[in-house]
Motif scaffolding. Structure first.
Motif, short mmCIF file in Angstrom:
data_model
loop_
_atom_site.label_atom_id
_atom_site.label_comp_id
_atom_site.label_asym_id
_atom_site.label_seq_id
_atom_site.Cartn_x
_atom_site.Cartn_y
_atom_site.Cartn_z
N GLU A 220 -49.41 7.83 32.48
CA GLU A 220 -49.33 8.07 33.92
C GLU A 220 -48.11 7.34 34.52
OE1 GLU A 220 -53.28 7.59 35.61
OE2 GLU A 220 -52.29 7.33 37.56
N ALA A 221 -47.89 6.11 34.03
CA ALA A 221 -46.75 5.33 34.53
C ALA A 221 -45.44 6.04 34.21
CB ALA A 221 -46.76 3.94 33.91
N LEU A 222 -45.38 6.64 33.05
CA LEU A 222 -44.17 7.38 32.65
C LEU A 222 -43.96 8.57 33.59
CD1 LEU A 222 -41.85 7.85 30.68
CD2 LEU A 222 -43.47 8.89 29.10
N GLU A 223 -45.06 9.25 33.89
CA GLU A 223 -44.94 10.40 34.80
C GLU A 223 -44.45 9.95 36.18
OE1 GLU A 223 -48.67 12.52 34.51
OE2 GLU A 223 -48.31 12.85 32.38
N TRP A 224 -44.98 8.83 36.66
CA TRP A 224 -44.54 8.29 37.95
C TRP A 224 -43.08 7.84 37.90
CZ3 TRP A 224 -46.25 9.26 42.51
CH2 TRP A 224 -47.60 9.58 42.70
N MET A 225 -42.69 7.34 36.74
CA MET A 225 -41.30 6.90 36.57
C MET A 225 -40.35 8.08 36.84
SD MET A 225 -39.84 5.18 33.14
CE MET A 225 -39.64 3.50 33.50
N LEU A 226 -40.78 9.27 36.42
CA LEU A 226 -39.95 10.46 36.63
C LEU A 226 -40.03 10.99 38.07
CD1 LEU A 226 -40.65 12.34 33.26
CD2 LEU A 226 -38.66 10.96 33.88
N VAL A 227 -40.92 10.39 38.85
CA VAL A 227 -41.00 10.74 40.27
C VAL A 227 -40.26 9.70 41.11
CG1 VAL A 227 -42.60 11.07 42.22
CG2 VAL A 227 -43.23 11.89 39.94
N GLN A 228 -40.40 8.43 40.70
CA GLN A 228 -39.89 7.34 41.54
C GLN A 228 -38.57 6.71 41.09
OE1 GLN A 228 -43.66 4.95 41.43
NE2 GLN A 228 -43.43 5.03 43.65
N HIS A 229 -38.37 6.61 39.76
CA HIS A 229 -37.22 5.82 39.28
C HIS A 229 -36.03 6.67 38.90
CE1 HIS A 229 -39.67 2.03 38.07
NE2 HIS A 229 -40.22 2.65 39.08
N VAL A 230 -36.29 7.73 38.17
CA VAL A 230 -35.18 8.52 37.64
C VAL A 230 -35.59 10.00 37.65
CG1 VAL A 230 -35.94 7.98 35.25
CG2 VAL A 230 -33.65 8.88 35.64
N HIS A 231 -34.70 10.84 38.18
CA HIS A 231 -35.01 12.27 38.22
C HIS A 231 -35.02 12.82 36.80
CE1 HIS A 231 -34.68 16.54 38.99
NE2 HIS A 231 -35.08 16.27 40.24
N PRO A 232 -36.06 13.61 36.44
CA PRO A 232 -36.12 14.10 35.06
C PRO A 232 -34.87 14.89 34.66
CG PRO A 232 -37.87 15.07 36.43
CD PRO A 232 -37.23 13.98 37.23
N GLY A 233 -34.22 15.50 35.66
CA GLY A 233 -32.99 16.25 35.37
C GLY A 233 -31.83 15.35 34.97
N ASP A 234 -32.01 14.04 35.13
CA ASP A 234 -30.96 13.09 34.70
C ASP A 234 -31.30 12.44 33.36
OD1 ASP A 234 -29.39 13.46 36.92
OD2 ASP A 234 -30.38 11.87 38.08
N VAL A 235 -32.46 12.77 32.81
CA VAL A 235 -32.90 12.10 31.57
C VAL A 235 -32.51 12.93 30.35
CG1 VAL A 235 -34.85 11.14 30.28
CG2 VAL A 235 -34.80 10.97 32.78
N ALA A 236 -31.67 12.36 29.52
CA ALA A 236 -31.25 13.05 28.29
C ALA A 236 -32.34 12.97 27.24
CB ALA A 236 -29.96 12.42 27.75
N ALA A 237 -32.92 11.78 27.07
CA ALA A 237 -33.86 11.59 25.95
C ALA A 237 -34.86 10.48 26.21
CB ALA A 237 -33.08 11.27 24.67
N ILE A 238 -35.99 10.63 25.54
CA ILE A 238 -36.96 9.54 25.41
C ILE A 238 -36.90 9.11 23.95
CG2 ILE A 238 -39.42 8.94 25.47
CD1 ILE A 238 -39.81 11.15 27.58
N ILE A 239 -36.73 7.82 23.73
CA ILE A 239 -36.67 7.33 22.34
C ILE A 239 -37.89 6.45 22.09
CG2 ILE A 239 -35.15 5.35 22.95
CD1 ILE A 239 -33.86 5.74 20.14
N LEU A 240 -38.54 6.65 20.95
CA LEU A 240 -39.63 5.74 20.61
C LEU A 240 -39.77 5.59 19.11
CD1 LEU A 240 -43.37 6.64 21.03
CD2 LEU A 240 -41.71 8.31 20.23
N GLU A 241 -40.31 4.44 18.74
CA GLU A 241 -40.64 4.20 17.34
C GLU A 241 -42.06 4.71 17.13
OE1 GLU A 241 -39.65 -0.17 16.42
OE2 GLU A 241 -39.48 0.05 18.57
N PRO A 242 -42.28 5.66 16.22
CA PRO A 242 -43.64 6.18 16.01
C PRO A 242 -44.64 5.07 15.68
CG PRO A 242 -42.06 7.63 15.01
CD PRO A 242 -41.28 6.43 15.46
N ILE A 243 -44.20 4.07 14.90
CA ILE A 243 -44.97 2.82 14.80
C ILE A 243 -44.01 1.75 15.28
CG2 ILE A 243 -46.15 1.17 13.29
CD1 ILE A 243 -46.66 3.51 11.34
#
Ligand code: PLP
Length: 469
Positions: A220-243
């Motif tokens: 949910e916080a991630l979804e809000w981040m795309l509403v409040q912090h950074v426009h999704p149209g400006d986001v190239a990638a989400i990076i994560l370590e699977p573990i």
């Protein structure tokens, strides 16, 4: 100094070791004070002839063990053939093409282009470049507690410990850090009076709803981040370590990875799986993202390094077919990328992992290791045993049985390092992980059942010493 002189100095007492090591910068973290002479399989020997069980595998790099005969042979042969067939000078070299073919067998099938470089950090930096060029967007979202490397770019995505960034700013702009579901310490669950985890034993079958339920707050916080912090149209990638490796060997709760894929698809954001530590068979599958939500995450890029070449410096990024389409020749490169000897080592590594059944062994030995560690949780304040395959971590809680449930989740500061140091006295090499009190176990993928038992005995002896039980 001649190497035998160094060895002699190194195994002489006290000051001689310091003198021999006078050129080693103090800024490097050292878990042990020995000078290594040689390694074989799961074992290493120091200059004084002491033998140690290596449950670090060079932070997961020596996946087939030290000096696997097939890797040694492939490297010897390639060194006498050609070492440096520089990637800008030639269309390709033969070992690279053979490695391309091997990767196309083991990578997710949508990832068909392979860019080679030399280290995990460099590969992460290149993944960011590719994502930016492919999407025409600037921003990258990474997760709280993640580790992606030490270069100026990768360091900006790293939040596992402040020590990795101290004095090194300013950092690369365009980075946003989202919360990661560390369910064991989840405040939302704590408010409801329980943890998102069944504290150890957290064992197979992993992620059954009885074992672990995510409160949904990080997503949910991630979804809000795309509403409040950074426009999704400006986001190239989400990076994560699977573990999540350096951050404490954390696994994502059920639904988290699948949710990420949905969110990324909704906004045209690329998903980068940083499999530098978790990949190349470590989890018991070639790539650890496949371990969660039935592999629903399906990355747009996989970043690989470490275990792919048994300790030789080979790293890279696997991408979708079209990701380089916007990039002019010359935009990517690197003098040593795809070094022929490193490619030969990677090929031999993949062949050995396949032909010697190391993925199955990683799964079985991983369960043996986890079961043994869970057994120790009766006697020592181990509050969690987690991971997949041979990427296994434990976390210590408070050694006091009194206090609130949240205070019992907080270990005495420094115990993980104290146990690691005590294990060393029992000829067992371990490493800590994360900002809390965790220890990681990263044996080679061909570790034997007997060696896992030796590791468990040494770890128990170390716990006994630290906890005086
Ligand atoms: C997940 C992850 N990404 C990137 C890196 C950086 O790799 P390297 O140390 O080869 O630069 C590491 C190193 O531990 C890692 O664990």
């Amino acid at each position: 100094m001649h190497s035998t002189l160094v060895a002699a100095a190194a195994h002489a007492a006290g000051g001689a070791l310091e003198a021999a090591c006078q050129h080693v910068p103090g800024a490097l973290m050292k878990f042990n004070d020995i000078v290594v002479q040689k390694g074989l399989g799961s074992w290493i020997w120091d200059t004084a002839g002491n033998k140690y069980l290596d449950m670090t595998a060079g932070i997961g790099a020596t996946s087939t063990g030290h000096c696997h005969p097939k890797v040694v042979e492939a490297v010897r042969e390639q060194a006498g053939n050609i070492v440096h067939a520089q990637q800008n000078i030639f269309k390709a070299h033969t070992k690279q093409l053979e490695l391309d073919a091997a990767l196309s067998r083991i990578m997710p099938q949508q990832l068909t282009k392979y860019f080679y470089c030399n280290s995990g950090s460099e590969a992460v930096d290149n993944a960011v470049k590719i994502a930016r060029a492919a999407t025409g967007r600037e921003c990258i979202i990474a997760f709280d507690g993640g580790f992606h490397g030490r270069s100026i770019g990768a360091m900006a995505l790293t939040t596992s410990k402040v020590i990795y960034k101290q004095h090194f700013g300013p950092f690369m702009p365009g980075v946003h850090i989202a919360p990661y579901p560390y369910c064991l310490h989840c405040k939302v669950q704590a408010e409801k009076g329980h943890s998102g985890y069944h504290v150890a034993p957290y064992m197979p079958p992993f992620d059954s709803p009885d074992n672990r339920v995510c409160c949904g707050a990080p997503q949910e916080a991630l979804e809000w981040m795309l509403v409040q912090h950074v426009h999704p149209g400006d986001v190239a990638a989400i990076i994560l370590e699977p573990i999540m490796g350096e951050g404490g060997f954390l696994t994502p709760p059920p639904g988290f990875m699948a949710g990420l894929r949905q969110l990324a698809d909704k906004h045209g954001i690329l998903l980068i799986a940083d499999e530098v530590q978790s990949g190349a068979g470590r989890s018991g599958m070639w790539w650890a993202h496949g371990q969660f939500d039935g592999g629903a995450m399906q990355p747009d890029m996989v970043v690989f390094a470490k275990g792919i070449a048994s300790g030789y410096p080979l790293a890279g990024v696997a991408t979708r077919q079209h990701h380089f389409d916007n990039m002019q020749p010359g935009t990517m490169g690197g003098t040593y990328g795809g070094n022929a000897v490193a490619c030969a080592a990677a090929l031999a590594t993949i062949e050995a992992i396949e032909s010697e059944g190391m993925l199955g062994n990683a799964s079985q030995r991983g369960v043996q290791l986890m079961q043994g560690l869970v057994g120790l949780a009766d006697r020592y304040p181990i509050i969690d045993v987690r991971g997949r395959g041979l990427m296994v971590g434990i976390e210590f809680g408070s050694s006091s049985s009194s206090g609130s449930s949240s205070s019992r989740l907080k270990a005495e500061k420094g115990v993980a390092m104290a146990v690691t140091k005590a294990a060393f006295k029992h000829n067992l090499l371990l490493m800590t992980a994360g900002a809390r009190e965790s220890i990681r176990f990263l044996p080679p993928l061909n570790v034997t059942a007997e060696e896992v038992d030796t590791c468990l005995n040494g770890f128990e002896a170390a716990c006994k010493e630290v906890y005086k039980r």
